[in-house]
Scaffold this motif. Sequence first.
Motif, short mmCIF file in Angstrom:
data_model
loop_
_atom_site.label_atom_id
_atom_site.label_comp_id
_atom_site.label_asym_id
_atom_site.label_seq_id
_atom_site.Cartn_x
_atom_site.Cartn_y
_atom_site.Cartn_z
N MET A 99 0.84 -1.21 0.00
CA MET A 99 0.00 0.00 0.00
C MET A 99 0.87 1.26 0.00
SD MET A 99 -2.92 -1.23 2.66
CE MET A 99 -4.26 -0.12 2.33
N ILE A 100 1.91 1.25 0.82
CA ILE A 100 2.80 2.42 0.89
C ILE A 100 3.50 2.63 -0.45
CG2 ILE A 100 4.93 3.29 1.94
CD1 ILE A 100 3.98 1.90 4.56
N LEU A 101 4.03 1.55 -1.01
CA LEU A 101 4.71 1.67 -2.30
C LEU A 101 3.76 2.12 -3.41
CD1 LEU A 101 7.07 -1.44 -2.18
CD2 LEU A 101 7.69 0.98 -1.88
N SER A 102 2.52 1.64 -3.36
CA SER A 102 1.53 2.05 -4.37
C SER A 102 1.22 3.54 -4.27
CB SER A 102 0.25 1.24 -4.21
OG SER A 102 0.47 -0.11 -4.49
N VAL A 103 1.10 4.04 -3.05
CA VAL A 103 0.84 5.47 -2.86
C VAL A 103 2.05 6.29 -3.36
CG1 VAL A 103 0.56 7.29 -1.13
CG2 VAL A 103 -0.83 5.23 -1.02
N CYS A 104 3.25 5.83 -3.03
CA CYS A 104 4.46 6.54 -3.49
C CYS A 104 4.55 6.53 -5.00
CB CYS A 104 5.71 5.92 -2.87
SG CYS A 104 5.84 6.19 -1.10
N TRP A 105 4.29 5.38 -5.61
CA TRP A 105 4.34 5.29 -7.07
C TRP A 105 3.27 6.17 -7.71
CZ3 TRP A 105 7.62 4.11 -10.65
CH2 TRP A 105 7.19 3.89 -11.94
N SER A 106 2.08 6.16 -7.11
CA SER A 106 1.01 7.01 -7.63
C SER A 106 1.39 8.49 -7.53
CB SER A 106 -0.29 6.78 -6.84
OG SER A 106 -0.75 5.48 -7.04
N MET A 160 -3.21 17.46 -5.62
CA MET A 160 -4.63 17.14 -5.38
C MET A 160 -4.92 15.65 -5.63
SD MET A 160 -6.13 19.76 -4.25
CE MET A 160 -7.85 19.48 -4.50
N LEU A 161 -4.41 15.12 -6.73
CA LEU A 161 -4.63 13.70 -7.02
C LEU A 161 -3.91 12.80 -6.02
CD1 LEU A 161 -4.50 13.69 -10.93
CD2 LEU A 161 -6.51 13.48 -9.45
N THR A 162 -2.72 13.20 -5.62
CA THR A 162 -1.99 12.44 -4.61
C THR A 162 -2.75 12.45 -3.29
OG1 THR A 162 0.12 12.92 -5.67
CG2 THR A 162 0.20 12.23 -3.37
N ALA A 163 -3.30 13.60 -2.92
CA ALA A 163 -4.10 13.68 -1.70
C ALA A 163 -5.33 12.78 -1.79
CB ALA A 163 -4.51 15.13 -1.44
N LEU A 164 -5.93 12.70 -2.96
CA LEU A 164 -7.08 11.82 -3.16
C LEU A 164 -6.67 10.36 -2.98
CD1 LEU A 164 -10.04 11.36 -3.98
CD2 LEU A 164 -9.27 11.36 -6.37
N VAL A 165 -5.54 9.96 -3.55
CA VAL A 165 -5.05 8.59 -3.40
C VAL A 165 -4.79 8.28 -1.93
CG1 VAL A 165 -3.11 7.03 -3.90
CG2 VAL A 165 -4.10 8.42 -5.73
N ILE A 202 -5.99 5.53 3.17
CA ILE A 202 -5.77 5.65 4.62
C ILE A 202 -6.71 4.77 5.45
CG2 ILE A 202 -7.23 7.66 5.10
CD1 ILE A 202 -3.72 7.39 6.43
N GLY A 203 -7.97 4.69 5.06
CA GLY A 203 -8.92 3.85 5.82
C GLY A 203 -8.55 2.38 5.80
N PRO A 204 -8.38 1.78 4.61
CA PRO A 204 -7.95 0.38 4.58
C PRO A 204 -6.59 0.15 5.25
CG PRO A 204 -8.79 1.04 2.44
CD PRO A 204 -8.73 2.27 3.29
N PHE A 205 -5.68 1.12 5.15
CA PHE A 205 -4.37 1.00 5.78
C PHE A 205 -4.52 0.90 7.30
CE2 PHE A 205 -0.40 2.50 7.58
CZ PHE A 205 0.55 1.85 6.80
#
Length: 130
Positions: free
Chosen positions: A92-99, A107-112, A117-120
């Motif tokens: 999950m962390i790597l996916s957020v960083c890659w995104s 704005m899009l990064t904040a959306l991701v 955050i909830g599932p994490f």
Amino acid sequence: MEYQLSQAGNKGKVLILKVTGIFFVALAILGVVLPILPTTPFLLVAAACFAKSSPTMQRKLLANKTFGPLIHDWQKYRSIPRKAKRIALLTMILSVCWSAFMLQSVMLTALVVALVIGPFIFLLRLPESK
């Protein structure tokens, strides 16, 4: 007459649960290949569907060498293995960083981040099995 309608309704529910279970198994298989899809939650949903519709399919899932123990631990203890938890959180962390790298938009990064955050937190708080 009422009994016949009730029987037809039960057959419909069983069919819907079987189809839903098969759908979630397919998503789990995709999750093995694609890092953006989780595998275990889809298998847990499939196992729950099969528990109410197809004991044979449920036994097949539980007999799987790779995923059977994960499903069993969840059903019995509501826990997941430490290794699976760490892999899921790291993915999950790597996916957020890659995104964030690919999107290059605050704005899009904040959306991701907001979507993850909830599932994490849910996964982070789950108890660990042996």
